[in-house]
Design a protein around this motif. Structure first.
Motif, mmCIF file in Angstrom:
data_model
loop_
_atom_site.group_PDB
_atom_site.id
_atom_site.type_symbol
_atom_site.label_atom_id
_atom_site.label_comp_id
_atom_site.label_asym_id
_atom_site.label_seq_id
_atom_site.Cartn_x
_atom_site.Cartn_y
_atom_site.Cartn_z
ATOM 1 N N THR A 425 0.850 -1.186 0.000
ATOM 2 C CA THR A 425 0.000 0.000 0.000
ATOM 3 C C THR A 425 0.889 1.239 0.000
ATOM 4 N N ALA A 426 0.646 2.147 -0.936
ATOM 5 C CA ALA A 426 1.492 3.328 -1.100
ATOM 6 C C ALA A 426 1.124 4.405 -0.085
ATOM 7 N N THR A 427 2.084 5.245 0.222
ATOM 8 C CA THR A 427 1.910 6.359 1.161
ATOM 9 C C THR A 427 1.873 7.670 0.397
ATOM 10 N N ARG A 428 0.908 8.516 0.757
ATOM 11 C CA ARG A 428 0.776 9.806 0.079
ATOM 12 C C ARG A 428 1.943 10.714 0.459
ATOM 13 N N VAL A 429 2.478 11.432 -0.547
ATOM 14 C CA VAL A 429 3.598 12.345 -0.333
ATOM 15 C C VAL A 429 3.016 13.732 -0.081
ATOM 16 N N GLY A 430 2.908 14.129 1.187
ATOM 17 C CA GLY A 430 2.350 15.426 1.541
ATOM 18 C C GLY A 430 0.890 15.516 1.128
#
Length: 617
Positions: A425-430
């Protein structure tokens, strides 16, 4: 009659309309038993998959596949054609959903009316022809009433001299022996995948004792020793047979003949077309060589895709190109010193592909030593004995209509095709539309390939893409990053058509090395006047000078200096200070005068002559 047909008529019919002649056209136009068309596909790699022939000649039919193969290539065979048939065709590579003219391997092949009654005629055509611009390919036709040798000649340096040809003897047809006057039989028949020209000639002979050598007119520019038709043909040849002699140039005055391959296109191709650095040709000043102690020109046999034109980080792209090169001193057999410092590598920055580079050294070359220049793209080519863990980062930009609470995850072959898996699962960048995902994979092969898609946690919420995304991981890195863009989601305002997946492929590594050609030859100084010293050894180069008179400058000899690299450097000759620079016309005696010249590499030539001062008798 037309077309050279003649008949004698012993009988005729006559009625109220006049006289009638009856002509049997089957007799007028007899058939050839076979027309054999043999085509060599480009690349010289022996791969003829999906190669077909399209013809618009009446009586011939197009063939999506070839009939057979032989030592030369593939064969398309046509039987029982009218002898007046003039074949016209194109050879092509088939691609699903594409028309044949989009994938032509030749231009139009038009050998003309070549059929011979009751004979088998073979014609040869090469892929990648230089004459494609003229929409007609060069074709070589064998003589069905002779023994034939096709002579294929390739020079990796591209140095095809204007006088290049053959010296021939014995039973060749129309090739009379005349030493120093090469029979210029070669024509351009094809190109390599790198765009280099290949030459060839079809040479018929009445017997099997015919022989030749390839040269440009002198012993000094022989390219082969004796090449014989007997070696090219079978042990029991028949008229109409064709043998092939493949020759790859190894430079001038080369007669060892290990560069001649009879009916062996594979070995010829391996020697000729495998990736390498082009050797130096001093006459043309081409190839790979050191221009001066700090500058090496490197030329490759094939075009290399340049990372520079489309790179966002130009400095990084330039550094990548510079990493392809190293220069080392040769310290022994297959042993080398540390790499010399490279200040920079110059290249055509706007070109999409490159094959010419200028390497500027920070450490100067010493032409009393030997050096080798190495080229290596740095792509992996060896399989690891143990698996290696590589960290993979995927940065993905999602569309603006993506829900703010969406779970962006990758599902692929590297994790069992499971959407919404915790570790993927990807993490949002800002607060941007960019998400990042990092995971590891194990690799052993030079390149390991995976496939995947982006989802919002489930397959109905996947990206609206036409195919799976490829993920190609080299085994020579510890970490790697890919940039993705999701253009649309399947369940949110999806367009009418799916968008294309990115193209990611395994790279073929290209590597080669070559000794650095430096200038080790000293200039040659030649006296041209006065005649009394021309061609003499130093002790016999004596010029008489009148005693007690001012020196007459016209007595100083004339000379010319030519350097194999720098050309005419006569203006750079000087008389060095010292004992060999003094002339005193008041005192009788022999005065040795020295002339010195130094080329750009520091090679020195010194020649002397004698001024003899004597009283007149």
């Amino acid at each position: 009659s037309r077309g050279g047909i003649q008949h004698d008529f012993n009988s005729l019919n006559k009625d109220e309309k006049g006289v009638h002649y009856t002509i049997d056209l089957a007799e007028s136009y007899p058939t050839a038993t076979t027309l054999g068309i043999i085509i060599k596909q480009g690349g010289w790699d022996g791969d003829y998959t999906d190669v077909g022939l399209f013809t618009w000649t009446g009586g011939m039919t197009s063939k999506p596949t070839y009939d057979s193969t032989d030592d030369f290539g593939i064969v398309f065979e046509y039987n029982d054609l009218p002898i007046a048939t003039a074949p016209e065709f194109i050879v092509y590579f088939q691609v699903a959903g594409a028309e044949w003219w989009a994938n032509k391997l030749t231009a139009d092949v038009k050998p003309g009316a070549i059929l011979v009654e009751d004979k088998t005629v073979h014609i040869y055509v090469f892929e990648g022809l230089d004459t494609k611009a003229a929409n007609e390919s060069t074709v070589l036709v064998a003589d069905p009433d002779a023994y034939n040798m096709m002579l294929v000649y390739f020079d990796p340096s591209g140095n095809y001299e204007e006088t290049l040809g053959v010296h021939a003897w014995n039973s060749w047809i129309d090739l009379a022996p005349a030493w120093a006057t090469p029979a210029q039989v070669f024509v351009t028949v094809g190109k390599t995948s790198a765009g280099q020209l290949v030459k060839a000639a079809m040479l018929p002979a009445t017997g099997t004792d015919a022989g030749l050598l390839v040269y440009a007119g002198a012993d000094a520019n022989k390219k082969t020793g004796d090449v014989t038709i007997a070696n090219a043909l079978s042990a029991t040849p028949a008229l109409g047979d064709v043998g092939v002699a493949y020759v790859v140039s190894k430079g001038d005055a080369y007669t060892a003949n290990d560069n001649v391959y009879y009916n062996d296109p594979t070995s010829f191709a391996e020697e000729s077309f495998s990736f390498k650095l082009l050797t130096f040709n001093n006459e043309e000043k081409t190839g790979t060589y050191a221009v001066d102690p700090n500058t090496i020109i490197v030329k490759t046999i094939a075009q290399i895709t340049s990372p520079y034109p489309n790179a966002e980080d130009k400095d990084a792209a330039r550094a990548t190109i510079e990493s392809w090169f190293s220069v080392r001193e040769v310290t022994g057999v297959d042993t080398y010193g540390e790499p010399l410092a490279i200040e920079r590598v110059d290249f055509a920055t706007s070109n999409a592909t490159l094959n010419s580079f200028v390497v500027i050294l920070g450490d100067a070359l010493d032409n009393t030593k030997e050096y080798e220049v190495f080229f290596d793209l740095g792509f992996p080519s060896e399989t690891l004995t143990e698996a290696k863990e590589v960290e993979v980062t995927l940065n993905v930009t999602v569309p603006l209509n993506t829900p703010t609470d969406a779970v962006i995850s990758a599902a692929g072959s590297f994790q069992g095709w499971t959407p919404n898996a915790v570790d993927y699962t990807a993490t949002r960048v800002g607060t941007t539309q960019v998400y990042a995902l990092t995971f590891t994979v194990d690799v052993t092969m030079p390149y390991t390939s995976f496939e995947y898609k982006w989802t919002r946690g489930d397959w109905p919420n996947a990206e609206f893409i036409a195919a799976n995304r490829p993920l190609v991981i080299p085994n020579n890195v510890d970490s790697i990053t890919f940039e993705d863009v999701v253009e649309a989601w399947e369940d949110i305002d999806a367009p009418a058509e799916k968008y294309a997946a990115p193209v990611r492929v395994a790279e073929n590594n290209l590597s080669a090395s070559l000794p650095v050609a430096m200038d080790t030859e000293a200039p040659v100084l030649t006296f041209i006047s006065p005649s009394g010293i021309v061609g003499k050894v130093p002790a016999e180069r004596i010029i008489d000078v009148a005693w007690g008179q001012p020196f007459n400058q016209n007595l100083f000899p004339r000379f010319r200096v030519v350097d194999d690299r720098d050309g005419d450097i006569t203006p750079f000759v000087y008389v060095p200070k010292g004992t060999n620079s003094v002339l005193d016309t008041r005192t009788e005696g022999n005065y040795t005068i020295m002339l010195r010249v130094v080329d750009k590499w520091g090679n020195v030539t010194e020649e002397t002559f004698i001024f003899r001062v004597a009283k007149s008798s």
